[in-house]
Design a protein around this motif. Structure first.
Motif, mmCIF file in Angstrom:
data_model
loop_
_atom_site.group_PDB
_atom_site.id
_atom_site.type_symbol
_atom_site.label_atom_id
_atom_site.label_comp_id
_atom_site.label_asym_id
_atom_site.label_seq_id
_atom_site.Cartn_x
_atom_site.Cartn_y
_atom_site.Cartn_z
ATOM 1 N N MET A 54 0.813 -1.128 0.107
ATOM 2 C CA MET A 54 -0.068 0.048 -0.138
ATOM 3 C C MET A 54 0.893 1.308 0.048
ATOM 4 N N VAL A 55 1.770 1.455 0.846
ATOM 5 C CA VAL A 55 2.508 2.613 1.073
ATOM 6 C C VAL A 55 3.159 3.034 -0.176
ATOM 7 N N PRO A 56 3.822 1.856 -0.926
ATOM 8 C CA PRO A 56 4.617 2.482 -1.903
ATOM 9 C C PRO A 56 3.634 2.937 -3.264
ATOM 10 N N ALA A 57 2.482 2.418 -3.011
ATOM 11 C CA ALA A 57 1.519 2.525 -4.396
ATOM 12 C C ALA A 57 0.773 4.081 -4.030
ATOM 13 N N LEU A 58 0.837 4.475 -2.903
ATOM 14 C CA LEU A 58 0.313 5.889 -2.635
ATOM 15 C C LEU A 58 0.858 6.866 -3.336
ATOM 16 N N ASN A 59 -0.143 7.945 -3.915
ATOM 17 C CA ASN A 59 0.367 9.109 -4.544
ATOM 18 C C ASN A 59 0.854 10.155 -3.424
ATOM 19 N N GLN A 60 0.477 10.017 -1.998
ATOM 20 C CA GLN A 60 1.001 10.838 -0.991
ATOM 21 C C GLN A 60 2.053 10.225 -0.301
ATOM 22 N N PRO A 61 3.054 10.933 0.120
ATOM 23 C CA PRO A 61 4.081 10.238 0.971
ATOM 24 C C PRO A 61 3.491 10.186 2.611
ATOM 25 N N VAL A 62 3.543 8.913 2.937
ATOM 26 C CA VAL A 62 2.679 8.602 4.231
ATOM 27 C C VAL A 62 3.647 7.808 5.007
ATOM 28 N N GLU A 63 3.675 8.220 6.338
ATOM 29 C CA GLU A 63 4.629 7.336 7.369
ATOM 30 C C GLU A 63 3.678 6.665 8.304
ATOM 31 N N VAL A 64 3.681 5.363 8.251
ATOM 32 C CA VAL A 64 2.856 4.537 9.186
ATOM 33 C C VAL A 64 3.531 3.807 10.292
ATOM 34 N N VAL A 65 2.478 3.785 11.240
ATOM 35 C CA VAL A 65 3.052 3.150 12.685
ATOM 36 C C VAL A 65 2.224 1.750 12.691
ATOM 37 N N GLN A 66 2.843 0.823 13.271
ATOM 38 C CA GLN A 66 2.384 -0.537 13.584
ATOM 39 C C GLN A 66 2.122 -0.466 15.126
ATOM 40 N N ASP A 67 0.961 -0.936 15.548
ATOM 41 C CA ASP A 67 0.876 -1.257 16.964
ATOM 42 C C ASP A 67 -0.087 -2.438 16.854
ATOM 43 N N TRP A 68 0.421 -3.552 16.374
ATOM 44 C CA TRP A 68 -0.284 -4.928 16.270
ATOM 45 C C TRP A 68 -0.564 -5.586 17.841
#
Length: 232
Positions: A54-68
């Motif tokens: 998902m992140v590489p395919a987005l047109n906007q730069p997004v930083e994600v956090v995981q809290d699984w």
């Protein structure tokens, strides 16, 4: 649903990155039987799918956090979009709206996320303040162990005392730290009467380098800790 079947692929919706209840709160969707074998640690699988596809395919730069380790909430969410903190209340739109991932890729990631049969403990971590992943719960722990994140350091301290310390060939003086604080809960003061500096990477060699404890044994200790009054 987190994922919606679309022929040979599944769908990840980018808007779910912006919602606390996104991706159906981290619950595993209906899936082919091979993927359905991985329900207990689905949030970890979902996090990998978001990071890899998902992140590489987005047109906007997004930083994600995981809290699984958390339950009932979205385990992977956007922290920033275009460098702007999502928590500021600003409204964001992510494109494309949907990312399709082949089920074969979901299965590959699920197999890679399958926990190892043992907890691996390195004796050198006894000598360092930030040893044992700084006292944090291992990311590859089975789901049953992830149910004990709040007092993982108590569980880790028990496992070290019961299994790791008795296996070390060298003579050691050691100290049990407060398990309510951060960092490695057990640290060695000296090895063969040589003082240890906890703040530096260890230069003293302990043997064996590694011991392995079955996760089933770790779970037994975790259950005992959960039942003990001092953790109530």
């Amino acid at each position: 649903m987190i994922l919606q079947e679309a022929g040979a692929a599944v769908e990840l919706r980018s808007a779910d990155l912006l919602s606390e209840q996104g991706f159906d709160g981290g619950r595993r969707p209906g899936a082919p039987s091979e993927v359905a074998e991985h329900p207990a640690y689905w949030p970890r699988v979902l996090g990998r799918l978001v990071e890899e596809f998902m992140v590489p395919a987005l047109n906007q730069p997004v930083e994600v956090v995981q809290d699984w380790p958390s339950t009932g909430y979205n385990p992977v969410y956007a922290a920033t979009v275009r460098g702007i903190d999502v928590g500021t209340g600003a409204e964001f739109t992510l494109t494309p709206e949907v990312i399709r991932v082949p089920w074969s890729e979901v299965l590959r990631v699920a197999n890679e996320c399958r926990p190892a049969p043992d907890l691996e403990l390195r004796t050198a971590d006894l000598l360092y303040k930030y040893g044992f992943e700084d006292g944090d719960i291992p990311e590859d722990a089975p789901a049953e162990i992830l149910e004990h994140p709040a007092y993982w350091r108590q569980v880790l301290a028990e496992i070290i005392q019961q299994h790791l310390i008795p296996a070390v060939h060298q003579s050691m003086d050691w100290k049990l730290m407060s398990t309510s604080l951060l960092h490695n809960p057990i640290r060695v003061l000296s090895v063969d009467e040589v003082p240890v500096d906890w703040t530096e990477k260890p230069s003293i060699a302990l043997t064996p380098e590694v011991i392995r404890v079955p996760w089933s044994e770790v779970l037994r200790v975790a259950d005992e800790c959960a039942a003990s009054s001092w953790l109530a």
